[in-house]
Design a protein around this motif. Structure first.
Motif, PDB file in Angstrom:
ATOM      1  N   ARG A  93       0.847  -1.192   0.000  1.00 54.99           N
ATOM      2  CA  ARG A  93       0.000   0.000   0.000  1.00 54.99           C
ATOM      3  C   ARG A  93       0.885   1.245   0.000  1.00 54.99           C
ATOM      4  O   ARG A  93       1.927   1.280   0.648  1.00 54.99           O
ATOM      5  N   LEU A  94       0.460   2.287  -0.725  1.00 47.57           N
ATOM      6  CA  LEU A  94       1.202   3.546  -0.716  1.00 47.57           C
ATOM      7  C   LEU A  94       0.750   4.359   0.496  1.00 47.57           C
ATOM      8  O   LEU A  94       0.001   5.324   0.405  1.00 47.57           O
ATOM      9  N   HIS A  95       1.219   3.887   1.656  1.00 45.73           N
ATOM     10  CA  HIS A  95       0.859   4.452   2.958  1.00 45.73           C
ATOM     11  C   HIS A  95       2.135   4.999   3.593  1.00 45.73           C
ATOM     12  O   HIS A  95       3.236   4.468   3.341  1.00 45.73           O
ATOM     13  N   PRO A  96       2.038   6.038   4.423  1.00 49.03           N
ATOM     14  CA  PRO A  96       3.261   6.596   5.017  1.00 49.03           C
ATOM     15  C   PRO A  96       4.132   5.555   5.717  1.00 49.03           C
ATOM     16  O   PRO A  96       5.374   5.622   5.620  1.00 49.03           O
ATOM     17  N   ARG A  97       3.531   4.586   6.425  1.00 54.57           N
ATOM     18  CA  ARG A  97       4.344   3.591   7.128  1.00 54.57           C
ATOM     19  C   ARG A  97       5.114   2.693   6.167  1.00 54.57           C
ATOM     20  O   ARG A  97       6.178   2.166   6.498  1.00 54.57           O
ATOM     21  N   LYS A  98       4.587   2.484   4.961  1.00 56.93           N
ATOM     22  CA  LYS A  98       5.273   1.647   3.964  1.00 56.93           C
ATOM     23  C   LYS A  98       6.419   2.384   3.284  1.00 56.93           C
ATOM     24  O   LYS A  98       7.272   1.766   2.645  1.00 56.93           O
ATOM     25  N   TYR A 108       3.926  -0.882  -7.090  1.00 55.36           N
ATOM     26  CA  TYR A 108       2.542  -1.332  -7.208  1.00 55.36           C
ATOM     27  C   TYR A 108       1.883  -1.217  -5.832  1.00 55.36           C
ATOM     28  O   TYR A 108       2.517  -1.439  -4.805  1.00 55.36           O
ATOM     29  N   GLY A 109       0.584  -0.908  -5.848  1.00 55.02           N
ATOM     30  CA  GLY A 109      -0.169  -0.889  -4.600  1.00 55.02           C
ATOM     31  C   GLY A 109      -1.240   0.183  -4.615  1.00 55.02           C
ATOM     32  O   GLY A 109      -1.143   1.183  -5.339  1.00 55.02           O
ATOM     33  N   ALA A 110      -2.259  -0.035  -3.816  1.00 55.58           N
ATOM     34  CA  ALA A 110      -3.333   0.951  -3.698  1.00 55.58           C
ATOM     35  C   ALA A 110      -2.806   2.218  -3.029  1.00 55.58           C
ATOM     36  O   ALA A 110      -2.037   2.152  -2.068  1.00 55.58           O
ATOM     37  N   ASP A 111      -3.217   3.372  -3.542  1.00 59.63           N
ATOM     38  CA  ASP A 111      -2.757   4.637  -2.967  1.00 59.63           C
ATOM     39  C   ASP A 111      -3.490   4.916  -1.659  1.00 59.63           C
ATOM     40  O   ASP A 111      -4.717   4.892  -1.597  1.00 59.63           O
ATOM     41  N   GLU A 112      -2.727   5.202  -0.618  1.00 60.89           N
ATOM     42  CA  GLU A 112      -3.302   5.625   0.663  1.00 60.89           C
ATOM     43  C   GLU A 112      -2.672   6.945   1.090  1.00 60.89           C
ATOM     44  O   GLU A 112      -2.291   7.148   2.233  1.00 60.89           O
ATOM     45  N   GLY A 113      -2.588   7.856   0.115  1.00 57.04           N
ATOM     46  CA  GLY A 113      -2.171   9.221   0.402  1.00 57.04           C
ATOM     47  C   GLY A 113      -0.776   9.595  -0.039  1.00 57.04           C
ATOM     48  O   GLY A 113      -0.430  10.790  -0.035  1.00 57.04           O
TER      49      GLY A 113
END
Length: 385
Positions: A201-206, A230-235
């Motif tokens: 996931r495109l998340h800050p923790r990742k 690759y990955g769903a965008d989470e911000g």
């Protein structure tokens, strides 16, 4: 044995990540051993929900956002009825429990139906001081405490869950995630010699931004290397695009969107190196999936399984800085023998520790204890691992 699992979301883009793939993998292996299995979940996708997830019968309702939050507020009123019916015949209920409405409903239904159940928290139940979380926990925690056992991934998660549920709660049982091992050598066909992969996931923790910073450093030393996210965008996607432009990497770094599970498996198999820059990753299911594909892995020292992988020399463990990750990636891209040795050690780690076969052996033992009518509500499960 009749086994029912509940997980918050199944989707065509794999947005809910590890808990969904873990639930499906556990149930597939249980079904292969002759158990009657069902997975209950919400569904989100561009097409109608499938009747099965692999070989696992799937009972779903369309996901609706009833409260704010990416997953916290997802629910469908009729899913409660589905849970009630599915749990009625179950010998064991297994709830993949985060702090969300689906998990809360599943815990409540299991308690009302007086079902013996286990909960698996996947690193999602951590101490929180926010007012909204504390209010939610007034209902959630007493229900979670009714579990016959709570499955945790690591000692760090054990401490977190113990702090949330308090003294006298259910026994905390260490159970790793598992994947089905690939046949050795099967993933080597079509592997790129210079492709570096980020799949999360495109998340800050990742930290996909750290991946781009790392790519810029590698590009200076190895101009022929290519990088794909690759990955769903989470911000984080806007920042990723800004960094790609700032470093003039448009021809080198690309974003391919979210992938379905089958596409993700192919992406792992194509890559020369998989990089997960996450910090405080509870487990790292994508790391295990990359190892299964025979893909060398670079991760950070705060990944929950970093110590095990470092001990086995099955991954390159870094401090998480773009510079340290870049050194690791360059070292692997420059040395085919090192990549092969790391891939072999990774496959061995999957077979010996992270195989779904080994995990399900332990899970079956837990289910047998849970399903015994004479089982006491607490203290009967000794920690495993």
């Amino acid at each position: 044995m009749r086994v029912v699992h509940v997980v918050t979301l199944v989707s065509d883009d794999g947005a809910y990540g590890g808990p969904t793939s873990v639930a499906a993998g556990q149930l597939e292996e249980c079904a292969a051993r002759g158990h009657e299995v069902t997975l209950v979940s919400l569904w989100r996708g561009r097409s109608p929900a499938p009747a099965r997830l692999g070989s696992v019968p799937l009972r779903t309702r369309p996901a609706r956002s009833l409260l704010p939050g990416r997953f916290t507020g997802l629910m469908h009123p009729l899913l409660v009825r589905d849970m009630w019916k599915a749990m009625g015949r179950a010998d064991v209920v297994h709830i993949h429990a985060g702090r969300d409405l689906v998990s809360l409903a599943a815990l409540a239904v299991a308690a009302l139906r007086r079902k013996r159940f286990v909960a698996q928290t996947h690193g999602m139940v951590q101490p929180r001081r926010a007012v909204a979380v504390r209010l939610f926990d007034r209902v959630y925690v007493p229900l979670l405490r009714r579990a016959r056992g709570c499955l945790v991934l690591t000692e760090h998660e054990r401490r977190d869950v113990a702090q949330v549920i308090g003294a006298g709660g259910p026994p905390l049982v260490t159970l790793p995630n598992g994947v089905r091992p690939e046949h050795e050598g099967g993933a080597e066909q079509g592997r790129g010699e210079r492709e570096v992969l980020f799949l999360a996931r495109l998340h800050p923790r990742k930290r996909p931004d750290a991946f781009v910073e790392m790519a810029a450093l590698v590009h200076r030393r190895m101009p022929d290397a290519r990088f794909t996210l690759y990955g769903a965008d989470e911000g984080m996607l806007p920042k990723v695009h800004r960094l790609i432009a700032a470093h003039e990497l448009e021809a080198v770094v690309s974003y391919g969107g979210a992938l379905a599970h089958a596409e993700a498996v192919r992406a792992y198999a194509r890559a020369a190196v998989y990089v997960l820059p996450s910090v405080d990753e509870p487990f790292g299911m994508t790391v295990i999936e990359a190892l299964r594909a025979g893909t060398p892995v670079v991760c950070t020292d705060t990944c929950g399984i970093a110590d095990e992988l470092a001990h086995r020399r099955a991954a390159v463990v870094t401090d998480g800085s773009p510079e340290d990750m870049a050194d690791a990636v360059c070292g692997l891209l420059a040395d085919a023998g090192k990549r092969a040795a790391l891939a072999e050690a990774g496959r061995r780690a999957v077979t010996e520790v992270f195989s779904v076969h080994a995990v399900t052996d332990r899970l079956e033992a837990i289910y047998r204890r849970v399903s015994r009518p004479q089982s006491p509500p607490q203290g009967f499960l000794r920690p495993i691992g």
